[in-house]
Write an enzyme that holds these catalytic residues in place. Sequence first.
Site, PDB file in Angstrom:
ATOM      1  N   ARG A   1       1.340  14.891  13.286  1.00  0.00           N
ATOM      2  CA  ARG A   1       2.114  14.593  12.088  1.00  0.00           C
ATOM      3  C   ARG A   1       2.397  15.831  11.287  1.00  0.00           C
ATOM      4  NH1 ARG A   1       0.031   8.553  10.188  1.00  0.00           N
ATOM      5  NH2 ARG A   1       1.962   8.854   8.822  1.00  0.00           N
TER       6      ARG A   1
ATOM      7  N   ARG B   1      -8.417  -0.064   5.766  1.00  0.00           N
ATOM      8  CA  ARG B   1      -7.724   1.038   4.886  1.00  0.00           C
ATOM      9  C   ARG B   1      -6.339   0.459   4.336  1.00  0.00           C
ATOM     10  NH1 ARG B   1      -5.617   4.978   8.880  1.00  0.00           N
ATOM     11  NH2 ARG B   1      -4.244   5.260   7.008  1.00  0.00           N
TER      12      ARG B   1
ATOM     13  N   ASP C   1       5.549   0.560  11.753  1.00  0.00           N
ATOM     14  CA  ASP C   1       4.176   0.005  11.213  1.00  0.00           C
ATOM     15  C   ASP C   1       3.820  -1.549  11.578  1.00  0.00           C
ATOM     16  OD1 ASP C   1       3.274   2.363  10.136  1.00  0.00           O
ATOM     17  OD2 ASP C   1       3.525   1.651   8.169  1.00  0.00           O
TER      18      ASP C   1
ATOM     19  N   LYS D   1       0.833  -1.220  -0.098  1.00  0.00           N
ATOM     20  CA  LYS D   1      -0.015   0.049  -0.028  1.00  0.00           C
ATOM     21  C   LYS D   1       0.859   1.213   0.136  1.00  0.00           C
ATOM     22  CE  LYS D   1      -1.502   1.766   4.023  1.00  0.00           C
ATOM     23  NZ  LYS D   1      -1.057   3.282   4.235  1.00  0.00           N
ATOM     24  N   ASN D   2       1.777   1.374   0.665  1.00  0.00           N
ATOM     25  CA  ASN D   2       2.757   2.414   1.065  1.00  0.00           C
ATOM     26  C   ASN D   2       3.649   2.771  -0.186  1.00  0.00           C
ATOM     27  OD1 ASN D   2       1.582   2.983   3.556  1.00  0.00           O
ATOM     28  ND2 ASN D   2       3.352   2.526   4.639  1.00  0.00           N
TER      29      ASN D   2
ATOM     30  N   CYS E   1      -4.306  13.236  13.617  1.00  0.00           N
ATOM     31  CA  CYS E   1      -4.473  11.931  13.335  1.00  0.00           C
ATOM     32  C   CYS E   1      -4.499  11.260  14.449  1.00  0.00           C
ATOM     33  CB  CYS E   1      -3.566  11.783  12.320  1.00  0.00           C
ATOM     34  SG  CYS E   1      -2.574  10.087  12.515  1.00  0.00           S
TER      35      CYS E   1
HETATM   36  C1  UD1 Z   1       4.963   6.643   6.204  1.00  0.00           C
HETATM   37  C2  UD1 Z   1       3.968   5.638   6.034  1.00  0.00           C
HETATM   38  C3  UD1 Z   1       3.396   5.243   7.439  1.00  0.00           C
HETATM   39  C4  UD1 Z   1       4.796   4.789   8.374  1.00  0.00           C
HETATM   40  C5  UD1 Z   1       5.781   6.006   8.500  1.00  0.00           C
HETATM   41  C6  UD1 Z   1       7.059   6.014   9.049  1.00  0.00           C
HETATM   42  C7  UD1 Z   1       2.976   6.068   3.995  1.00  0.00           C
HETATM   43  C8  UD1 Z   1       1.550   6.098   3.335  1.00  0.00           C
HETATM   44  N1  UD1 Z   1       2.904   5.964   5.384  1.00  0.00           N
HETATM   45  O1  UD1 Z   1       4.171   7.870   6.749  1.00  0.00           O
HETATM   46  O2  UD1 Z   1       2.771   4.021   7.313  1.00  0.00           O
HETATM   47  O3  UD1 Z   1       4.346   4.585   9.874  1.00  0.00           O
HETATM   48  O4  UD1 Z   1       6.113   6.393   6.933  1.00  0.00           O
HETATM   49  O5  UD1 Z   1       7.800   4.708   8.575  1.00  0.00           O
HETATM   50  O6  UD1 Z   1       3.813   5.536   3.320  1.00  0.00           O
HETATM   51  N2  UD1 Z   1       7.852  14.199  10.247  1.00  0.00           N
HETATM   52  C9  UD1 Z   1       8.497  15.529  10.557  1.00  0.00           C
HETATM   53  N3  UD1 Z   1       8.062  16.359   9.506  1.00  0.00           N
HETATM   54  C10 UD1 Z   1       7.542  16.144   8.300  1.00  0.00           C
HETATM   55  C11 UD1 Z   1       6.840  14.829   8.222  1.00  0.00           C
HETATM   56  C12 UD1 Z   1       7.481  13.830   9.030  1.00  0.00           C
HETATM   57  O7  UD1 Z   1       8.690  15.889  11.597  1.00  0.00           O
HETATM   58  O8  UD1 Z   1       7.609  17.139   7.339  1.00  0.00           O
HETATM   59  C13 UD1 Z   1       8.182  13.321  11.305  1.00  0.00           C
HETATM   60  C14 UD1 Z   1       6.915  12.473  11.870  1.00  0.00           C
HETATM   61  O9  UD1 Z   1       6.122  13.088  12.659  1.00  0.00           O
HETATM   62  C15 UD1 Z   1       7.276  11.108  12.132  1.00  0.00           C
HETATM   63  C16 UD1 Z   1       8.704  10.888  11.388  1.00  0.00           C
HETATM   64  O10 UD1 Z   1       9.204  12.370  10.926  1.00  0.00           O
HETATM   65  O11 UD1 Z   1       7.757  11.217  13.670  1.00  0.00           O
HETATM   66  C17 UD1 Z   1       8.633  10.061  10.251  1.00  0.00           C
HETATM   67  O12 UD1 Z   1       7.362  10.421   9.485  1.00  0.00           O
HETATM   68  P1  UD1 Z   1       7.108  10.023   7.822  1.00  0.00           P
HETATM   69  O13 UD1 Z   1       8.159   9.078   7.562  1.00  0.00           O
HETATM   70  O14 UD1 Z   1       7.017  11.233   7.159  1.00  0.00           O
HETATM   71  O15 UD1 Z   1       5.788   9.475   7.871  1.00  0.00           O
HETATM   72  P2  UD1 Z   1       4.898   9.386   6.733  1.00  0.00           P
HETATM   73  O16 UD1 Z   1       5.877   9.470   5.282  1.00  0.00           O
HETATM   74  O17 UD1 Z   1       3.953  10.496   6.681  1.00  0.00           O
END
Ligand code: UD1
Length: 426
Positions: A124, A402, A310, A24-25, A119
């Site tokens: 996030r 989901r 995850d 999915k991701n 969320c």
């Molecule tokens: C993706 C995955 C999710 C997984 C996560 C971490 C998808 C659709 N989702 O989510 O299932 O749990 O990676 O492996 O691929 N952060 C910041 N600033 C940002 C973005 C993120 O500080 O702009 C922080 C987040 O709060 C978190 C960490 O970075 O603590 C990792 O998040 P991130 O890798 O961005 O998660 P997603 O890409 O949203």
Amino acid sequence: MALPYFQINGGTRLRGSVRIGGSKNAALPIMAATLLCEGEVILHDVPRVADVKSLAELLTKLGVNIEWRPDNSVRLVVRDEMNCDAEYDIVRKMRASICVLGPLLAKRQKAKVAMPGGCAIGDRPIDLHIRAMKLLGADVELVSGDIVAKAKKLRGAEMFLGGPYGSSVLGTGNALMAAVLAEGTSVIEMAACEPEVVDLANFLNQCGASISGQGTPRIIIEGVKELKGCEYRIIPDRIEAGTFMIAAAITNGELELENCRLDHLMAFIDRLSAVGVHVERKDKSVTVSSSRRLEPIEVTTQPFPGMPTDLQAQLMTLLCLAEGNSIVTEKIFPDRFLHVAELSRMGARLHKSGPTVIVQGVKRLVGAPVMASDLRASAALVLAGLAARGTTRINRVYHIERGYERIDEKLRGVGAEIERLEDGIE
Ligand code: UD1
């Protein structure tokens, strides 16, 4: 209105073979990347889960023609590039909608994406996504709850994309998708190394992009003038595979997993082996079985190649039945412990302190009515139900749906007593 729920009678050993679906991701950003392409894109092994359907709905509104085929293949062609607006109605359902930001900006010079709201697994932020767009030369503003990004022409840039919790998976994806059509060279430092990011980069390269270093913290992108379409197979879902591995272990059963990549799950398998779960590669499949005695362990989630966040909830469920105390620390989303209260209702002994949970092993879990809260926490409850004595009812299963395709059907196929039922409400 019908309210679906899962009813599980626990205690059956699972045996048999399960095919793991496409990730999915990986599928979500790759589908979003078709916004960049001139021709037809055909994707194989796209999981038919609610998040993918939500993204398909959003892409349709953004002018992409989407045709599903019976074998989980999807054909996508951009027919109209007028709309650049990802509305709150869809973004609020699925935060991953943010992955249209980079491609819309790069291809249509403008993107308006509703700011994702709160969320279930804590704050996030999306600051890293915005930083990347700005460094590539876009003007980015927050207007009435929408991120509005504009740039006549993006220019290659050096970007450091690390935040307080390390790299960002979708942040790296957005930076990649914007930089592929930028003028000149871009470098992403502290890029996410997750297999889903590598899959996106490989897909983009097959469409004509010039990306190197994917899978390392330094990705280099040479901008190109245009991308074509291509035919591409999505990688297997490592989180679905890990969930079925625990299903085998927690029921003291044996499962053969097809379409499973062990190289994407090394840290998780290392922790499973420490617990006493055997994971063996056999030709093209993987066999998982466990010893009767489960050992307690220490585990900390980390960015890839570390233990994936995850799979934290699912692994914690297995540790509930280990002989001794385990320590689970969450380093990616420190608030990601919604499953703790629900597992406790089933007899687990869990003590949370900040980003750490001490899991005191118990002899057995007992069935109870519980509430699904987020995607992976809900999968943990299904696993607990499979192992528990008696009947477990899991409400709000739309959270599970989901991200897991037909999980009830797949589990039934290997002997689980699980049914998807519906309560009717007037
Ligand atoms: C993706 C995955 C999710 C997984 C996560 C971490 C998808 C659709 N989702 O989510 O299932 O749990 O990676 O492996 O691929 N952060 C910041 N600033 C940002 C973005 C993120 O500080 O702009 C922080 C987040 O709060 C978190 C960490 O970075 O603590 C990792 O998040 P991130 O890798 O961005 O998660 P997603 O890409 O949203």
